[in-house]
Design a protein around this motif. Structure first.
Motif, mmCIF file in Angstrom:
data_model
loop_
_atom_site.group_PDB
_atom_site.id
_atom_site.type_symbol
_atom_site.label_atom_id
_atom_site.label_comp_id
_atom_site.label_asym_id
_atom_site.label_seq_id
_atom_site.Cartn_x
_atom_site.Cartn_y
_atom_site.Cartn_z
ATOM 1 N N ASN A 50 0.951 -62.899 57.469
ATOM 2 C CA ASN A 50 0.264 -61.717 58.006
ATOM 3 C C ASN A 50 0.357 -61.729 59.522
ATOM 4 N N SER A 51 -0.092 -60.644 60.146
ATOM 5 C CA SER A 51 0.076 -60.538 61.594
ATOM 6 C C SER A 51 -1.282 -60.443 62.307
ATOM 7 N N ALA A 52 -1.238 -60.393 63.630
ATOM 8 C CA ALA A 52 -2.486 -60.399 64.405
ATOM 9 C C ALA A 52 -2.305 -59.690 65.733
ATOM 10 N N ILE A 53 -3.429 -59.388 66.352
ATOM 11 C CA ILE A 53 -3.436 -58.747 67.674
ATOM 12 C C ILE A 53 -3.583 -59.806 68.761
ATOM 13 N N GLN A 54 -4.456 -60.764 68.526
ATOM 14 C CA GLN A 54 -4.696 -61.837 69.520
ATOM 15 C C GLN A 54 -4.995 -63.151 68.812
ATOM 16 N N SER A 69 -7.247 -59.806 64.204
ATOM 17 C CA SER A 69 -6.163 -58.973 63.664
ATOM 18 C C SER A 69 -6.541 -57.508 63.598
ATOM 19 N N LYS A 75 -0.347 -62.108 73.747
ATOM 20 C CA LYS A 75 -1.177 -62.068 72.530
ATOM 21 C C LYS A 75 -1.822 -63.421 72.290
ATOM 22 N N GLU A 80 -0.883 -58.450 48.011
ATOM 23 C CA GLU A 80 -1.701 -57.228 48.034
ATOM 24 C C GLU A 80 -0.814 -55.992 47.891
ATOM 25 N N PHE A 83 -9.315 -51.308 65.738
ATOM 26 C CA PHE A 83 -7.944 -50.786 65.704
ATOM 27 C C PHE A 83 -7.422 -50.651 64.279
ATOM 28 N N SER A 84 -7.641 -51.663 63.435
ATOM 29 C CA SER A 84 -7.217 -51.563 62.025
ATOM 30 C C SER A 84 -8.339 -52.095 61.141
ATOM 31 N N GLY A 85 -8.149 -53.196 60.459
ATOM 32 C CA GLY A 85 -9.228 -53.705 59.611
ATOM 33 C C GLY A 85 -8.891 -55.096 59.121
ATOM 34 N N THR A 86 -9.834 -55.685 58.430
ATOM 35 C CA THR A 86 -9.615 -57.040 57.910
ATOM 36 C C THR A 86 -8.578 -57.012 56.796
ATOM 37 N N GLN A 133 -6.133 -59.965 54.725
ATOM 38 C CA GLN A 133 -5.635 -61.145 55.442
ATOM 39 C C GLN A 133 -6.367 -62.440 55.061
ATOM 40 N N ALA A 178 2.337 -58.010 73.972
ATOM 41 C CA ALA A 178 2.176 -56.592 73.592
ATOM 42 C C ALA A 178 2.360 -55.766 74.857
ATOM 43 N N ALA A 179 2.278 -54.441 74.674
ATOM 44 C CA ALA A 179 2.342 -53.493 75.796
ATOM 45 C C ALA A 179 3.532 -53.785 76.714
ATOM 46 N N PHE A 229 -10.729 -49.419 56.551
ATOM 47 C CA PHE A 229 -9.549 -49.838 57.304
ATOM 48 C C PHE A 229 -9.218 -48.651 58.202
HETATM 49 N N1 COA Z 1 -3.583 -56.278 73.537
HETATM 50 C C1 COA Z 1 -3.411 -54.958 73.736
HETATM 51 N N2 COA Z 1 -2.735 -54.155 72.882
HETATM 52 C C2 COA Z 1 -2.218 -54.731 71.790
HETATM 53 C C3 COA Z 1 -2.358 -56.100 71.532
HETATM 54 C C4 COA Z 1 -3.073 -56.875 72.470
HETATM 55 N N3 COA Z 1 -3.245 -58.182 72.288
HETATM 56 N N4 COA Z 1 -1.742 -56.391 70.380
HETATM 57 C C5 COA Z 1 -1.222 -55.236 69.912
HETATM 58 N N5 COA Z 1 -1.521 -54.241 70.777
HETATM 59 C C6 COA Z 1 -1.101 -52.840 70.638
HETATM 60 C C7 COA Z 1 0.404 -52.740 70.657
HETATM 61 O O1 COA Z 1 0.920 -52.628 71.955
HETATM 62 C C8 COA Z 1 0.656 -51.520 69.826
HETATM 63 O O2 COA Z 1 0.410 -50.372 70.616
HETATM 64 P P1 COA Z 1 1.308 -49.057 70.473
HETATM 65 O O3 COA Z 1 1.032 -48.578 69.058
HETATM 66 O O4 COA Z 1 0.775 -48.175 71.526
HETATM 67 O O5 COA Z 1 2.712 -49.528 70.661
HETATM 68 C C9 COA Z 1 -0.443 -51.569 68.783
HETATM 69 O O6 COA Z 1 -1.484 -52.370 69.344
HETATM 70 C C10 COA Z 1 0.028 -52.172 67.457
HETATM 71 O O7 COA Z 1 0.513 -53.467 67.687
HETATM 72 P P2 COA Z 1 1.634 -54.137 66.776
HETATM 73 O O8 COA Z 1 1.681 -55.561 67.119
HETATM 74 O O9 COA Z 1 2.904 -53.337 66.832
HETATM 75 O O10 COA Z 1 0.996 -53.902 65.353
HETATM 76 P P3 COA Z 1 1.582 -54.077 63.902
HETATM 77 O O11 COA Z 1 1.956 -52.749 63.364
HETATM 78 O O12 COA Z 1 2.581 -55.179 63.823
HETATM 79 O O13 COA Z 1 0.246 -54.531 63.153
HETATM 80 C C11 COA Z 1 -1.839 -55.683 62.998
HETATM 81 C C12 COA Z 1 -0.410 -55.704 63.531
HETATM 82 C C13 COA Z 1 -2.482 -56.999 63.332
HETATM 83 C C14 COA Z 1 -2.629 -54.546 63.648
HETATM 84 C C15 COA Z 1 -1.775 -55.463 61.452
HETATM 85 O O14 COA Z 1 -1.000 -56.467 60.877
HETATM 86 C C16 COA Z 1 -3.157 -55.489 60.814
HETATM 87 O O15 COA Z 1 -3.837 -54.501 60.834
HETATM 88 N N6 COA Z 1 -3.572 -56.635 60.242
HETATM 89 C C17 COA Z 1 -4.876 -56.810 59.653
HETATM 90 C C18 COA Z 1 -4.852 -56.643 58.153
HETATM 91 C C19 COA Z 1 -3.910 -57.554 57.445
HETATM 92 O O16 COA Z 1 -3.441 -58.553 57.949
HETATM 93 N N7 COA Z 1 -3.599 -57.223 56.223
HETATM 94 C C20 COA Z 1 -2.692 -58.052 55.459
HETATM 95 C C21 COA Z 1 -2.492 -57.671 54.099
HETATM 96 S S1 COA Z 1 -1.477 -56.179 53.952
#
Ligand code: COA
Length: 434
Positions: free
Chosen positions: A312-316, A325, A369, A240, A333-336, A339, A362-363, A82
């Motif tokens: 849970n959350s996501a990037i796109q 995510s 997203k 988790e 950027f992070s990891g699976t 989720q 975002a941004a 991760f």
């Molecule tokens: N395009 C470009 N940049 C993006 C983006 C996109 N579509 N989506 C997010 N970003 C950027 C944000 O602008 C932010 O940048 P900054 O740090 O410079 O401000 C950064 O990425 C983090 O985005 P944010 O939405 O604030 O992240 P978050 O802290 O809410 O985490 C995940 C979101 C998806 C990264 C996080 O939930 C994750 O890693 N999930 C995968 C694992 C998981 O779901 N585990 C669940 C069990 S615990």
């Protein structure tokens, strides 16, 4: 075990003596998240000249992560499960790696003969009880499997580590080298919840009923959800991880786990990230049990909780409902994480629901997203076959059982208004009509 105290004293050593047991080409697994053994890691880096080609496996790295810096590349190579702020540069460079995996399968990768079998486990645990058992404290997840499979276990025994209960103990006899300390534990401060997160939290809460069991990811959105649950009754937790927000709802009697169909009356988790508020609550508390992640996150186990709601959350999210995510284009950027484990568990749970909740942009509002297609190089974390609900501040899209055309329409309706016209144009080019 009678004479464990004698054994304990024999195993006591300095951090410098302990790390020198690590040999060239060894694979070293570091304990997870807020239980990261910082003293041992600092010593490892301080003594880097003794090491060559040490593979460091870690997941949520909360400390300085100096082992992952470019200047240390001839001594250590980071293999991330991760990615976080301290390890992102290494993972996306020639001197670091990322290994994709569902979180619940990671302990299997550490087994004898498996691809990530460890030579050394570096862990941080509680002081032993009168029987000689140390609790894994804040992190049981993969840390227990790492210690059980490593040739050498080096433990930082911290007087401040809470004694958590469950299947999360290691006996002093199973530790090889002991370093005593009383350093403060790593804390994760509660996130700032803004207006967008509040709206998302409210939408998520509208899908949660009295008696449901919750899995919550990390960050502002899960915390915002909790603030909208104050009027609910008999909620349970099988997650988790949890952080401080859960403690308020336990104190208010909202979370009592009484309706759970698996492990009733217990909060079941694999690791904990919070502040003293959480750490004081979990210490010696039979209401909370920590178990290894191959139990907690195993979809077949978690699904035995009826009415399991995963958030849970996501990037796109693309218009087919594919969820990325973990990557921004080619960049990991992070990891699976867990989720998919919980999306699948919630989907198999009787009455369960899985939710992906994210801000629509975002941004600073410049990027949507919700996209027609994922960026080139992006990973699909949750597949379009698994996805059920997607929530933004603009509403709820229910995708399961919906056609691709219906999905596109539902997702455009919860995209930010500034991007809806462009998304509609792209969808019309594909589908002809909506
Ligand atoms: N395009 C470009 N940049 C993006 C983006 C996109 N579509 N989506 C997010 N970003 C950027 C944000 O602008 C932010 O940048 P900054 O740090 O410079 O401000 C950064 O990425 C983090 O985005 P944010 O939405 O604030 O992240 P978050 O802290 O809410 O985490 C995940 C979101 C998806 C990264 C996080 O939930 C994750 O890693 N999930 C995968 C694992 C998981 O779901 N585990 C669940 C069990 S615990």
């Amino acid at each position: 075990m009678k004479d464990w105290k004698k054994e304990y004293n024999k195993k006591l050593c300095t951090p410098s003596e302990a790390v020198k047991k690590i040999q060239k080409d060894y694979r070293v697994i570091i304990g997870h998240a807020c239980a990261e053994p910082s003293i041992i890691i600092d010593e490892l880096v301080k003594n880097k000249k003794f090491f060559k080609n040490i593979e460091i496996i870690h997941m949520v790295a909360m400390g300085k992560s100096e082992y992952a810096s470019e200047e240390n590349k001839e001594y250590f190579r980071h293999n991330a499960l991760f990615v976080g702020g301290g390890t992102r540069k290494a993972v996306n460079s020639p001197y670091g790696d990322y290994t994709p995996s569902f979180f619940f399968e990671i302990p299997n990768l550490f087994k004898k003969g498996a691809s990530l079998e460890p030579d050394v486990a570096l862990i941080q645990v509680s002081a032993p009880d009168k029987h000689g058992y140390c609790s894994y404290g804040l992190s049981c997840d993969y840390t227990k499997a790492a210690a059980e499979n490593a040739k050498i276990v080096i433990a930082q025994i911290n007087k401040n580590m809470p004694r958590t209960l469950g299947n999360c103990f290691i006996h002093v006899n199973d530790i090889d080298y002991i370093i005593e300390c009383d350093t403060p534990l790593i804390e994760l401060k509660p996130p700032v919840i803004g207006e967008v997160e509040r709206k998302i939290g409210e939408h998520c809460a509208s899908l949660i009923n009295d008696g449901d069991t919750l899995q919550l990811g990390i960050g502002a959105i899960p915390d915002a959800v909790l603030t909208f649950l104050k009027e609910k009754k008999d909620l349970g937790i099988h997650s988790e991880m949890i952080s401080d927000g859960v403690v308020d709802l336990v104190d208010a009697g909202v979370i009592n786990n009484s309706k759970k169909t698996l492990n009733p009356n217990k909060i079941i988790v694999s690791f904990l990230m919070g502040t003293k508020k959480l750490y004081n609550y979990i210490h010696n508390n039979p209401e909370v049990e920590l178990h290894p992640v191959d139990y907690v996150n195993n979809p077949f186990v978690a699904a035995q909780n009826d009415n399991l709601i995963s958030i849970n959350s996501a990037i796109q999210v693309d218009l087919m409902g594919q969820i990325n995510s973990e990557s921004i284009g080619h960049k990991q950027f992070s990891g699976t994480g867990g989720q998919v484990d919980f999306v699948r568990a919630a989907s198999m749970s009787k009455g369960g629901k899985s939710i992906i909740a994210l801000a629509s942009t975002a941004a600073k509002g410049t990027v949507s997203k919700i996209v027609f297609k994922l960026d080139e190089g992006a990973a699909v974390t949750t597949s379009r076959n698994d996805i059920e609900y997607v929530i933004t501040e603009y509403g709820i899209a229910q995708l399961k059982g919906k056609t691709l055309r219906e999905r596109a329409k539902a997702l455009i309706a919860i995209a930010h208004p500034n991007f809806r016209e462009e998304l509609t144009k792209q969808a019309l080019e594909k589908f002809g009509n909506l």
